[in-house]
Design a protein around this motif. Structure first.
Motif, mmCIF file in Angstrom:
data_model
loop_
_atom_site.group_PDB
_atom_site.id
_atom_site.type_symbol
_atom_site.label_atom_id
_atom_site.label_comp_id
_atom_site.label_asym_id
_atom_site.label_seq_id
_atom_site.Cartn_x
_atom_site.Cartn_y
_atom_site.Cartn_z
ATOM 1 N N PRO A 77 0.818 -1.215 0.000
ATOM 2 C CA PRO A 77 0.000 0.000 0.000
ATOM 3 C C PRO A 77 0.852 1.266 0.000
ATOM 4 N N GLY A 78 0.372 2.274 -0.678
ATOM 5 C CA GLY A 78 1.107 3.529 -0.760
ATOM 6 C C GLY A 78 2.135 3.572 -1.859
ATOM 7 N N THR A 79 2.324 2.459 -2.573
ATOM 8 C CA THR A 79 3.297 2.417 -3.671
ATOM 9 C C THR A 79 2.809 3.243 -4.854
ATOM 10 N N ARG A 80 3.726 3.978 -5.463
ATOM 11 C CA ARG A 80 3.397 4.775 -6.642
ATOM 12 C C ARG A 80 4.305 4.340 -7.788
ATOM 13 N N VAL A 90 6.578 11.183 -5.427
ATOM 14 C CA VAL A 90 6.807 10.106 -6.378
ATOM 15 C C VAL A 90 8.002 10.429 -7.268
ATOM 16 N N VAL A 91 8.756 9.405 -7.660
ATOM 17 C CA VAL A 91 9.834 9.564 -8.639
ATOM 18 C C VAL A 91 9.219 9.431 -10.032
ATOM 19 N N VAL A 92 9.480 10.415 -10.899
ATOM 20 C CA VAL A 92 8.835 10.475 -12.210
ATOM 21 C C VAL A 92 9.878 10.401 -13.322
ATOM 22 N N PRO A 93 9.852 9.364 -14.165
ATOM 23 C CA PRO A 93 10.717 9.357 -15.354
ATOM 24 C C PRO A 93 10.266 10.435 -16.338
ATOM 25 N N TYR A 94 11.249 11.207 -16.829
ATOM 26 C CA TYR A 94 10.910 12.310 -17.737
ATOM 27 C C TYR A 94 12.168 12.712 -18.490
#
Length: 413
Positions: free
Chosen positions: A141-144, A187-191
């Motif tokens: 739970p809580g995973t993004r 959250v870590v976002v690839p971009y």
């Protein structure tokens, strides 16, 4: 499963201005056990082994009943629902456009929805392939989960992040992650071939950091975000929700910049935007603004607008002049003109019984929007409505199901 049609059956429109090369994958079928085909001699850029390229978007809905675990994939081209393996106890269902992530207490189950879009800016490729189970991410739970074409970033509730190779998921394997250093407040976002993070020092507002895909920090733009919640990738950059508004992070020629988009007024914590919904590819984001209003963030103009509505269950928009679509607790969809805030359309009640009240998290009715249609799940009614948002929220099709679809996400976009 039956489909009730109010009008002539609709099929998603292709982007007629785009010239697509269709691969020679004749014989490939779409059920779970379909064999892989070899790549054609002149495979288009973005091709994945075992896929068929199509001339139109291959939209599918992933549907799950958390109580029974029953899961279906509804093909919006054929109108048929396919049974896939059960996932019990899911509290949330998210997607990156191809893979569905079923978040449960003992991990995150990954399902390849078998439909995706590859957008190269000046042209687009649409693919469909076999639906198949991929495995389980060891994060509860809580995973993004956020992805781009090369990597999938998984951030757990403690702020630790692991980076998975996208190619492994496409082969049907979870693979081994590379740990991203540090603790991350959001959250870590690839971009833009990098990873964006808001690093947590435990004291002040989180600081923006940019990592390469190997986990090395390569930039630290002068930007901070207090209490980060909510994120979205748009054509203008990545939007990160903060206590006083949002940060817009943009890359150009290898350099990363961040601009603040403040609310402009003091916004109580219970009325701030904490989770964005929008049409993929759109630069217009929506988020509940308390119980009886919706925030609309125009990323291009970098402005917020608060639209007063009735009691909100879910909201979204296609952007670019389209109406704001709001599911309210009366069970109806309401359309609002974003510029004026006035209600311009409304459906009859579409949801059955308790479905209209909504639930905590994302288990309950949601609005998914693509280039031509919106979709609304009715858990208690065991159905999904397809909405033509360009025609006064007309119900174009209704799909009857054999499960209660409390969780829904659209792939293929």
């Amino acid at each position: 499963m039956f489909v009730r049609r109010n009008v002539i059956p609709w099929a998603p429109a292709a982007l007629v201005a785009v010239s697509l090369v269709t691969t020679s994958c004749a014989g490939q079928n779409d059920d779970v056990s379909a064999p892989k085909s070899t790549a054609p001699a002149s495979a288009p850029h973005g091709y994945v082994e075992g896929a068929q390229e199509k001339a139109e978007q291959q939209s599918r809905l992933l549907l799950n009943d958390p109580q029974t675990g029953d899961t279906r994939v509804l093909d919006l081209i054929t109108g048929k629902a396919q049974e896939v393996s059960r996932t019990t106890g899911a509290t949330e269902l998210t997607t990156d456009g191809r893979f569905g992530y079923f978040h449960t207490s003992d991990g995150t189950h990954v399902l390849d929805g078998g439909a995706w879009t590859v957008d190269h800016g000046d042209h687009v490729h649409y693919y469909r392939a076999a639906i198949r189970d991929v495995g389980r991410l060891p994060a509860g739970p809580g995973t993004r989960v956020r992805s781009d074409a090369a990597v999938t970033a998984v951030t757990d509730e403690d702020g630790r992040a692991g980076i998975y190779r996208r190619a492994e998921l496409e082969k049907g394997k979870v693979g081994t992650p590379r740990a991203l250093p540090g603790t991350h407040a959001g959250v870590v976002v690839p971009y833009a071939e990098h990873l964006l993070s808001l690093t947590d020092n435990g004291r002040d507002a989180a600081k923006l950091a940019v990592y390469d895909r190997e986990g090395k920090r390569v930039a630290s733009p002068d930007a901070a975000c207090e209490d980060p919640r909510g994120d979205a990738v748009t054509r203008r950059g990545v939007v990160l929700g903060c206590a006083d508004g949002a940060l817009l992070v943009h890359e150009a020629d290898g350099a990363f910049t961040a601009r603040e988009i403040p609310y402009g007024d003091d916004v109580p914590a219970e009325e701030r935007a904490t989770a964005f919904r929008h049409r993929p590819g759109s630069d217009t984001l929506t988020a509940p603004a308390g119980d009886r209003a919706v925030w609309v963030l125009d990323v291009t103009e970098r402005t917020w607008k608060r639209v007063r509505t009735g009691p909100v269950v879910s909201a979204s928009t296609a952007g670019e002049g389209s109406v704001l679509i709001v599911l309210e607790t009366d069970g109806s969809l309401h359309g609002y003109d974003i510029a004026t805030g006035k209600q311009v359309s409304r459906t009859k009640p579409l949801l059955t019984g308790a479905s209209a009240a909504g639930t905590d998290g994302n288990a309950g009715p949601v609005i998914e929007v693509d280039r031509s249609r919106a979709y609304l799940n009715d858990p208690k009614g065991k159905r999904v409505h397809e909405i033509d948002y360009n025609d006064n929220l007309r119900v174009a099709r209704t799909f009857d199901l054999d499960i209660e679809p409390a969780l829904m996400a659209e792939t293929g976009r």
